[in-house]
Design a protein around this motif. Structure first.
Motif, PDB file in Angstrom:
ATOM      1  N   VAL A  74      11.450   6.917   9.527  1.00  0.00           N
ATOM      2  CA  VAL A  74      10.731   8.388   9.002  1.00  0.00           C
ATOM      3  C   VAL A  74      12.025   8.973   8.002  1.00  0.00           C
ATOM      4  O   VAL A  74      12.919   9.289   8.426  1.00  0.00           O
ATOM      5  N   ARG A  75      11.309   9.004   6.874  1.00  0.00           N
ATOM      6  CA  ARG A  75      12.303   9.524   5.841  1.00  0.00           C
ATOM      7  C   ARG A  75      12.029  11.235   5.378  1.00  0.00           C
ATOM      8  O   ARG A  75      12.973  11.747   5.032  1.00  0.00           O
ATOM      9  N   ARG A  76      10.697  11.632   5.547  1.00  0.00           N
ATOM     10  CA  ARG A  76      10.468  13.072   5.251  1.00  0.00           C
ATOM     11  C   ARG A  76      10.918  13.935   6.124  1.00  0.00           C
ATOM     12  O   ARG A  76      10.627  13.987   7.232  1.00  0.00           O
ATOM     13  N   ALA A  77      11.617  15.226   5.775  1.00  0.00           N
ATOM     14  CA  ALA A  77      11.918  16.176   6.394  1.00  0.00           C
ATOM     15  C   ALA A  77      10.680  16.766   7.011  1.00  0.00           C
ATOM     16  O   ALA A  77       9.753  16.995   6.228  1.00  0.00           O
ATOM     17  N   THR A 134       6.444   7.278   0.637  1.00  0.00           N
ATOM     18  CA  THR A 134       7.752   7.793  -0.003  1.00  0.00           C
ATOM     19  C   THR A 134       8.331   7.108  -1.156  1.00  0.00           C
ATOM     20  O   THR A 134       9.391   6.634  -1.471  1.00  0.00           O
ATOM     21  N   ALA A 135       7.251   6.090  -1.805  1.00  0.00           N
ATOM     22  CA  ALA A 135       7.318   5.269  -3.015  1.00  0.00           C
ATOM     23  C   ALA A 135       7.232   5.887  -4.224  1.00  0.00           C
ATOM     24  O   ALA A 135       6.187   6.373  -4.710  1.00  0.00           O
ATOM     25  N   PHE A 155       0.856  -1.136  -0.072  1.00  0.00           N
ATOM     26  CA  PHE A 155      -0.084  -0.033   0.051  1.00  0.00           C
ATOM     27  C   PHE A 155       0.920   1.304  -0.129  1.00  0.00           C
ATOM     28  O   PHE A 155       1.322   1.658   1.018  1.00  0.00           O
ATOM     29  N   GLU A 156       1.180   1.656  -1.110  1.00  0.00           N
ATOM     30  CA  GLU A 156       2.301   2.590  -1.335  1.00  0.00           C
ATOM     31  C   GLU A 156       1.746   3.731  -1.863  1.00  0.00           C
ATOM     32  O   GLU A 156       0.866   3.978  -2.942  1.00  0.00           O
ATOM     33  N   ARG A 157       2.311   5.084  -1.680  1.00  0.00           N
ATOM     34  CA  ARG A 157       2.018   6.172  -2.012  1.00  0.00           C
ATOM     35  C   ARG A 157       3.246   7.044  -2.382  1.00  0.00           C
ATOM     36  O   ARG A 157       4.468   6.898  -1.710  1.00  0.00           O
ATOM     37  N   TRP A 158       3.051   8.237  -3.109  1.00  0.00           N
ATOM     38  CA  TRP A 158       4.046   9.032  -3.433  1.00  0.00           C
ATOM     39  C   TRP A 158       3.806  10.295  -2.637  1.00  0.00           C
ATOM     40  O   TRP A 158       3.037  11.001  -3.510  1.00  0.00           O
ATOM     41  N   ARG A 159       3.964  10.765  -1.519  1.00  0.00           N
ATOM     42  CA  ARG A 159       3.532  12.092  -0.997  1.00  0.00           C
ATOM     43  C   ARG A 159       4.960  12.584  -0.050  1.00  0.00           C
ATOM     44  O   ARG A 159       5.161  12.507   0.994  1.00  0.00           O
ATOM     45  N   PRO A 160       5.811  13.133  -1.061  1.00  0.00           N
ATOM     46  CA  PRO A 160       7.269  13.636  -0.553  1.00  0.00           C
ATOM     47  C   PRO A 160       7.144  14.581   0.536  1.00  0.00           C
ATOM     48  O   PRO A 160       8.125  14.795   1.117  1.00  0.00           O
ATOM     49  N   ARG A 161       6.140  15.284   0.515  1.00  0.00           N
ATOM     50  CA  ARG A 161       5.820  16.351   1.737  1.00  0.00           C
ATOM     51  C   ARG A 161       4.783  16.017   2.661  1.00  0.00           C
ATOM     52  O   ARG A 161       3.590  15.783   2.312  1.00  0.00           O
ATOM     53  N   PRO A 162       5.114  16.317   3.955  1.00  0.00           N
ATOM     54  CA  PRO A 162       4.126  15.844   4.920  1.00  0.00           C
ATOM     55  C   PRO A 162       2.828  16.803   4.741  1.00  0.00           C
ATOM     56  O   PRO A 162       3.229  18.061   4.440  1.00  0.00           O
ATOM     57  N   LYS A 163       1.750  16.173   5.150  1.00  0.00           N
ATOM     58  CA  LYS A 163       0.398  16.878   4.989  1.00  0.00           C
ATOM     59  C   LYS A 163       0.371  17.508   6.360  1.00  0.00           C
ATOM     60  O   LYS A 163      -0.447  18.667   6.745  1.00  0.00           O
ATOM     61  N   GLY A 164       0.907  17.059   7.545  1.00  0.00           N
ATOM     62  CA  GLY A 164       0.685  17.428   9.254  1.00  0.00           C
ATOM     63  C   GLY A 164      -0.588  16.731   9.400  1.00  0.00           C
ATOM     64  O   GLY A 164      -1.370  15.946   8.922  1.00  0.00           O
TER      65      GLY A 164
END
Length: 362
Positions: A214-217, A244-245, A163-172
């Motif tokens: 935890v990969r995303r800044a 982060t895929a 179950f992968e997504r590409w969301r490189p920026r956190p939404k909060g």
């Protein structure tokens, strides 16, 4: 387990707590589309969400707090808890103590012990307590169950689920909070789905290994997690959940002694609900032929290996139809809290494994 005492033929009146993503996109439309159920009240303190609920369901009432529902428990037949994860246990407890059956969105609780405590309370009160694990009615999952039931793959050796997504920026927001009380992060969010599906397909687990990072800044909760399960029956499940895929893998790759099944793409029901479409008799949950999975051996499906397998239509409406039947007729609970507790046993073990770098026996 007792059902409702409402006059036969009268719709069961549902109070929905929470009108964020879960409440507005999933629960409200599915409740409203279910014969024998009526969406009576939506609980949200957000004026904009109250306005949204009234626009989408003109006959619905709105309340600012769940206590307003519990104060008129005699007017309702079911409470649905679709509020932030940290509120699931206290709200479900309050509803059961008010004498109301409850549906709780996943994860039902932060720990298996809490889930079992809720199950015991529901049993003591003779009330339905069900957990919304809608991904049991995904199109690909239903298709895979059919293939397994028919023995098309032989003995399954490995089950891969992504179950992968590409969301490189956190939404909060609370889902990405690092506060343990929020029960956020992908392990408990999407992990609740992939672990539940693995348990339904292949049974109890004896060993859990996980890697979680935890990969995303700026992110605080896990956003890239891998879980390896050893089932008591010998199947190995490899489960991936990620935000982060950059390239998405197959949703399922299932390898057996006779053949394998590979399926790309997500069930279309969530996207349809987000776009405002509603379940109906024609074409709901259907998928384009170009997205069908393939069954075969010895060659990649990407290069034409195997044969296409028609994907069964997804059927999220079946969950609430089963809930209505359980309340009306004493039919089986579609997803019990004890089943959810078994999945939480696995998620808790995965969290320990990722933290300590060791496999955990169950």
């Amino acid at each position: 387990m007792t059902g409702t005492t409402r006059t036969p033929g009268t719709p069961l009146r549902v109070g929905l707590v929470g009108y964020g993503l879960a409440g507005s996109v999933f629960h409200a439309p599915l409740i409203a589309a279910t014969e024998g159920l009526v969406l009576d009240t939506v609980v949200t303190s957000n004026p904009e969400r109250q306005e949204q609920a009234r626009a989408e369901f003109p006959d619905v009432r709105c309340a600012g707090t769940a206590d307003e529902l519990f104060d008129r428990a005699g007017e309702l037949d079911l409470i649905v808890v679709a509020s932030p994860n940290r509120t699931h246990v206290p709200l479900a407890t309050a509803a059961l103590k008010a004498g109301l059956p409850v549906v709780v969105d996943k994860p039902v609780a932060g720990t298996a012990a809490e889930a079992r405590g809720l199950a015991a309370l529901a049993e003591e009160r003779g009330l339905l307590l069900s957990v919304f694990q809608n991904r049991r009615w995904d199109n690909d999952f239903l298709t895979l169950r059919k293939l397994l039931d028919e023995g098309e793959l032989g003995d399954v050796w490995r089950f891969e689920s992504r179950f992968e997504r590409w969301r490189p920026r956190p939404k909060g927001g609370w889902r990405e909070s690092g506060d343990p009380a929020e029960i956020g992060g992908l392990l408990y969010d999407l992990g609740s789905h992939v672990v539940d599906q693995a348990l339904v397909l292949f049974g109890p687990v004896t060993r859990v290994y996980a890697e979680s990072v935890v990969r995303r800044a700026g992110a605080e909760a896990d956003d890239d997690t891998f879980i390896a399960l050893t089932h008591a029956g010998g199947v190995r499940s490899h489960l991936y959940v990620s935000a982060t895929a950059a390239q998405l893998g197959p949703r399922f790759r299932v390898l057996g002694s006779r053949a394998g099944y590979v399926k790309y793409g997500l069930d279309p029901q969530e996207a349809a609900l987000r776009e405002g479409m509603r379940p109906g008799p024609e074409g709901w949950g259907a998928e384009e032929e170009s997205l069908w999975g393939r069954v075969g051996s010895g060659e990649s499906p990407v290069t034409g290996g195997g044969s296409p397998v028609p994907t069964l239509p997804g059927d999220y409406p079946a969950y609430y139809a089963a809930v209505a039947a359980a309340l009306r007729d004493g039919a089986p609970n579609p997803v019990t809290a004890l089943e959810a507790a078994a999945a939480l046993d696995v998620l808790e073990a995965a969290r320990l494994s990722a933290r300590d770098g060791v496999a955990v026996a169950l």
